[in-house]
Design an enzyme around this catalytic site. Sequence first.
Site, short mmCIF file in Angstrom:
data_model
loop_
_atom_site.label_atom_id
_atom_site.label_comp_id
_atom_site.label_asym_id
_atom_site.label_seq_id
_atom_site.Cartn_x
_atom_site.Cartn_y
_atom_site.Cartn_z
N HIS A 159 -3.56 -4.66 -10.42
CA HIS A 159 -4.42 -3.52 -10.75
C HIS A 159 -4.99 -3.66 -12.16
CE1 HIS A 159 -3.41 -0.90 -7.32
NE2 HIS A 159 -2.29 -1.60 -7.32
N GLY A 201 -2.55 2.27 -6.72
CA GLY A 201 -3.47 2.51 -7.82
C GLY A 201 -3.09 3.73 -8.62
N CYS A 204 0.86 -1.18 0.00
CA CYS A 204 0.00 0.00 0.00
C CYS A 204 0.90 1.23 0.00
CB CYS A 204 -0.93 0.02 1.21
SG CYS A 204 -1.93 1.52 1.33
N GLU A 251 -10.93 -0.50 -4.23
CA GLU A 251 -9.81 -1.29 -3.73
C GLU A 251 -10.25 -2.70 -3.37
OE1 GLU A 251 -6.57 0.03 -1.38
OE2 GLU A 251 -7.40 2.06 -1.24
N CYS A 277 -5.60 5.68 -3.46
CA CYS A 277 -4.83 4.43 -3.46
C CYS A 277 -3.47 4.72 -4.07
CB CYS A 277 -5.56 3.35 -4.25
SG CYS A 277 -4.64 1.79 -4.39
#
Length: 268
Positions: free
Chosen positions: A151, A212, A73, A200, A209
């Site tokens: 992703h 992301g 993350c 998410e 994110c």
Amino acid sequence: MKIEFTKMHGLGNDYIYVNTMKYPLTNLEEKSIAWSRPHTGIGSDGLVLIGDSDKADFSMRIFNADGSEAKMCGNASRCIGKYLYEYGLTTKTDILLDTLSGIKELHLQVKEGKVESVRVDMGIPADIHWVDLGDAYPFQKGVAVSMGNPHLVIFVDKMEEVALAEVGPVLERHPLFPDRVNVEFAQVLDKENIRMRVWERGSGITQACGTGACATAVAAAFSGQCGSHATICMDGGDLTIDWAGEGQHLYMIGPAVKVFDGTIELKE
């Protein structure tokens, strides 16, 4: 037994942070689910554990609000950098962080004893390719990117026309991604600015994110819509992404914010 925690967020992507070197925890999936609930718990997108490491300066583990464990993350890694420095666990401004997706390098921008922003070496993006989602789905194609976690980036003309709460959970469980996938919708505003919203994996709609944002910048460069530098504009704020292209390391720069400290009593 009461443990101390800190609520932090990176652009509204909020987690509960616990120093497990001081407070070892068990039953992590259950705790993340219970503590993340907004009405009966602390309220967050998940639980982040700060620990020691025999390979780096510190380690990070992340559990989503549904109890599933994430490999990486970006927002949490920036928050950990701020936590480590401001709570006196380190005096370094360059920190190696051990994650399930490898060791990440954090560079802290410090002013008057406070961490203002963190630059994270997110490693080398991998497995970048177009995917055909099929006629049964509201969007037929997207770009798959691995930032240590999976992703799917889908480009749209108008962000306001995306029913994120409806299509997000469907695409998260697309059969092309047996372990589920984070889904980003991206509207390219110009060669250096992209509007992005995210569903998410394991947490649903979040304000931002980090991985992301990285995946979105990579997908935009891969598809020829942006260059090596991009600002990703999310509901919670903006991140700056620098990526020189295939085979090169990607760098993410952005803020981290402490919300409050608290204590919670363990039931076990």
